[in-house]
Write an enzyme that holds these catalytic residues in place. Structure first.
Site, mmCIF file in Angstrom:
data_model
loop_
_atom_site.group_PDB
_atom_site.id
_atom_site.type_symbol
_atom_site.label_atom_id
_atom_site.label_comp_id
_atom_site.label_asym_id
_atom_site.label_seq_id
_atom_site.Cartn_x
_atom_site.Cartn_y
_atom_site.Cartn_z
ATOM 1 N N HIS A 77 -7.245 -23.697 -26.240
ATOM 2 C CA HIS A 77 -7.032 -22.812 -27.391
ATOM 3 C C HIS A 77 -7.580 -21.403 -27.162
ATOM 4 O O HIS A 77 -7.586 -20.592 -28.084
ATOM 5 C CB HIS A 77 -7.677 -23.414 -28.645
ATOM 6 C CG HIS A 77 -7.132 -24.759 -28.975
ATOM 7 N ND1 HIS A 77 -6.006 -24.943 -29.736
ATOM 8 C CD2 HIS A 77 -7.523 -25.995 -28.584
ATOM 9 C CE1 HIS A 77 -5.740 -26.240 -29.828
ATOM 10 N NE2 HIS A 77 -6.644 -26.898 -29.137
ATOM 11 N N SER A 116 -10.950 -27.559 -30.760
ATOM 12 C CA SER A 116 -9.607 -27.548 -31.336
ATOM 13 C C SER A 116 -9.564 -27.750 -32.842
ATOM 14 O O SER A 116 -8.642 -27.279 -33.489
ATOM 15 C CB SER A 116 -8.736 -28.592 -30.635
ATOM 16 O OG SER A 116 -9.360 -29.849 -30.627
ATOM 17 N N LYS A 142 0.336 -23.962 -25.685
ATOM 18 C CA LYS A 142 -0.257 -23.349 -26.885
ATOM 19 C C LYS A 142 -0.087 -21.831 -26.808
ATOM 20 O O LYS A 142 0.989 -21.337 -27.075
ATOM 21 C CB LYS A 142 -1.686 -23.838 -27.029
ATOM 22 C CG LYS A 142 -1.655 -25.328 -27.409
ATOM 23 C CD LYS A 142 -2.960 -26.062 -27.361
ATOM 24 C CE LYS A 142 -2.693 -27.512 -27.742
ATOM 25 N NZ LYS A 142 -3.708 -28.433 -27.277
HETATM 26 C C1 LIG Z 1 -3.680 -29.792 -26.863
HETATM 27 C C2 LIG Z 1 -4.878 -30.041 -26.048
HETATM 28 C C3 LIG Z 1 -4.781 -30.758 -24.854
HETATM 29 C C4 LIG Z 1 -3.523 -31.441 -24.430
HETATM 30 O O1 LIG Z 1 -2.633 -30.548 -23.855
HETATM 31 P P1 LIG Z 1 -1.090 -30.956 -23.800
HETATM 32 O O2 LIG Z 1 -0.501 -30.043 -22.815
HETATM 33 O O3 LIG Z 1 -0.574 -30.767 -25.192
HETATM 34 O O4 LIG Z 1 -1.046 -32.404 -23.383
HETATM 35 C C5 LIG Z 1 -5.907 -30.860 -24.067
HETATM 36 N N1 LIG Z 1 -7.084 -30.314 -24.462
HETATM 37 C C6 LIG Z 1 -7.215 -29.653 -25.615
HETATM 38 C C7 LIG Z 1 -8.543 -29.079 -25.984
HETATM 39 C C8 LIG Z 1 -6.120 -29.504 -26.455
HETATM 40 O O5 LIG Z 1 -6.252 -28.873 -27.615
#
Ligand SMILES: *Cc1c(COP(=O)(O)O)cnc(C)c1O
Length: 385
Positions: free
Chosen positions: A204, A176, A236
Site C-alpha cells: 500500500h 492494510s 494496487k
Molecule cells: C493485497 C496485499 C497482498 C496481496 O497482493 P495480491 O497481489 O493482491 O495477491 C499482500 N500484502 C499486502 C500487505 C496486501 O495488502
C-alpha cells in the site's frame, strides 16, 4: 454438509457473512454496481492508474505483439521480454540489484518466506501483518512468533531469547487495515543488532507515498542495506496486477531455485507486464508526482473534515483512512446507510481485523476530486457515526 450449513448460518447471525458485488464498469471514483452508479471509497487503485489511457494502450499493444497467455512457468518458456524488462526497471526504481516477478503478492510472500526459512528457523511478524505474510510464516515450518503491533521493544526481547539458526522479521510497510506506517528505522536497527533479516511488504506504499513514489522506505529513509527484502505488489498503486521481490543477487537466485509459488505457476500474461511498465513510467513522471500530491491533499482535507465532525479517525498519514466502529453489526449498518446515500465503503470485520475493531475502511485515490471527498464528508455527517 449439515455442519457446513450450520457454520454458514452462524456466520450470518454474527454479521460476518461476506458477499460479493458485481461491478460493471472500469475502476475509478464512480463504479456501476449491480446496475447502480456509486461513489466508491474502497478501492486500492490509489493513483487511479487501473483505467489510465497510457496503461490500457500498453496492454493492448502488448497483447497484439505477445498474445494473451504466457503459456508456461518462468523456468520453462514463460519468461518473456516484457517480464524481463519489467524486472530490470523495478530493480532500478527500488534501488536493489535484482527484482523477481511473482504472479500475485500472496504468492510472492509465500514464496519468499518459505524459500528462506524452514524448520529450525524463526519468523517474527507484526500481529497486524497481512494474511498472506502470516500464512507464509506458517507454510515455512519455521517457528512463527507474532509481536504486538509496532512494538519494537517486544520484538527485540523475543529476538534476544531466540536460539534459531536464522531469524527473519516480517512487516507490512503501510498496514492494510489501519493505514499507519511501520517503525521501519527502529526495525532495521533491531534487525542489524540481532543479525536478523528484515522483509517489508509495501503493497500500500509503493508508488503512492514518498517524494519519488518509492514508498515506505523512502518516507523512513531506509536503504537496501537496511532492508534485505522488499516486496511490492502491482495490483494496487500500480493499477495493474502481479508482484515482485527486490533483493540482492544471492537472495533472488535462491528464490528462483527454491520458491515453489514462483516455480510451479504460469508466468503473468506478458501484456500485463507491458501495462505495468507503463504504470511504472507514470509513477516516475511528473504526472505521477502530481497524482501523489493530489492524493496527499485529499487525505489532509478528509482528515480535517472528519475531525470537525468528531469522527473517530485512526492515526494514519496514508490513503487508508479507516473509521473505527467496533461492533460488526454497527459497521454493517453504517455501510448500508452510506449506500443509500450512493456511497460505497466496505465494512471490515473480524477475522480480517481483531475482534471488537470492525471499521469502515475508507480509501482515497488520486482519481477522486475534492468535491467527491466533500460529498463523502457530507454523507458521514448525515449518517452520524
Ligand atoms: C493485497 C496485499 C497482498 C496481496 O497482493 P495480491 O497481489 O493482491 O495477491 C499482500 N500484502 C499486502 C500487505 C496486501 O495488502
Amino acid at each position: 454438509m449439515n455442519e457446513l450449513e450450520q457454520e454458514l448460518q452462524q456466520r450470518e447471525a454474527e454479521h460476518l457473512y461476506r458477499r460479493r458485488r458485481v461491478v460493471d464498469s472500469a475502476q475509478g471514483a464512480e463504479l456501476v454496481v449491480d446496475g447502480r452508479a456509486l461513489l466508491s471509497f474502497c478501492s486500492n487503485d490509489y493513483l487511479g492508474l487501473a483505467n489510465h489511457p497510457a496503461v490500457i494502450a500498453a496492454m493492448q499493444q502488448g497483447a497484439a505483439h505477445y498474445g494473451v497467455g504466457s503459456g508456461a512457468a518462468h523456468l520453462v518458456t514463460g519468461h518473456m521480454t516484457p517480464h524481463h524488462l519489467l524486472e530490470e526497471e523495478l530493480a532500478e526504481f527500488t534501488g536493489y540489484p535484482r527484482a523477481l516477478l511473482f504472479s500475485t503478492g500472496y504468492m510472492a510472500n509465500l514464496g519468499a518466506v518459505s524459500a528462506l526459512c524452514g524448520a529450525g528457523d524463526a519468523v517474527f511478524e507484526d500481529r497486524l501483518n497481512h494474511a498472506s505474510l502470516l500464512d507464509a510464516g506458517l507454510l515455512s515450518r519455521a517457528r512463527l512468533q507474532r509481536f504486538p503491533h509496532g512494538d519494537v521493544a517486544s520484538l527485540s526481547a523475543r529476538l534476544a531469547e531466540s536460539k534459531a539458526r536464522r531469524q527473519l522479521i516480517v512487516t507490512d510497510g503501510v498496514f492494510s487495515m489501519d493505514g499507519d506506517i511501520a517503525p521501519l528505522r527502529a526495525l532495521a536497527d533491531t534487525a542489524q543488532r540481532h543479525g536478523a533479516w528484515l522483509m517489508m511488504d509495501d503493497a500500500h506504499g509503493l508508488g503512492v507515498i514518498g517524494e519519488h513514489g518509492r514508498g515506505s522506505m523512502e518516507v523512513c529513509g531506509l536503504t537496501p542495506q537496511d532492508l534485505p527484502l522488499l516486496v511490492g505488489t502491482l495490483g494496487k498503486g500500480f493499477g495493474s496486477f502481479g508482484a515482485f521481490v527486490a533483493a540482492d543477487e544471492v537472495i533472488i537466485e535462491t528464490l528462483i531455485q527454491q520458491a515453489r509459488p514462483y516455480i510451479y505457476t504460469t508466468a503473468l500474461p506478458p501484456a500485463v507486464a507491458e501495462a505495468t511498465r507503463a504504470s511504472l513510467r507514470l509513477i516516475q513522471s511528473d504526472e505521477g508526482a502530481q497524482r501523489r500530491g493530489h492524493l496527499a491533499a485529499l487525505v489532509q482535507r478528509f482528515r480535517g473534515g472528519a475531525q470537525q465532525l468528531g469522527l473517530q479517525l485512526m492515526d494514519s498519514p496514508t490513503a487508508i483512512q479507516p473509521l473505527l466502529v467496533g461492533d460488526s453489526a454497527n459497521a454493517v449498518t453504517l455501510s448500508e446507510a452510506l449506500l443509500t446515500e450512493g456511497i460505497l465503503i466496505s465494512a471490515i470485520r473480524p477475522p480480517t481485523v481483531p475482534d471488537g475493531t470492525a471499521r469502515l475502511r475508507i480509501t482515497l485515490s488520486a482519481a477522486h476530486t475534492t468535491e467527491q471527498v466533500d460529498r463523502l464528508l457530507g454523507a458521514l455527517e448525515t449518517t452520524k457515526i
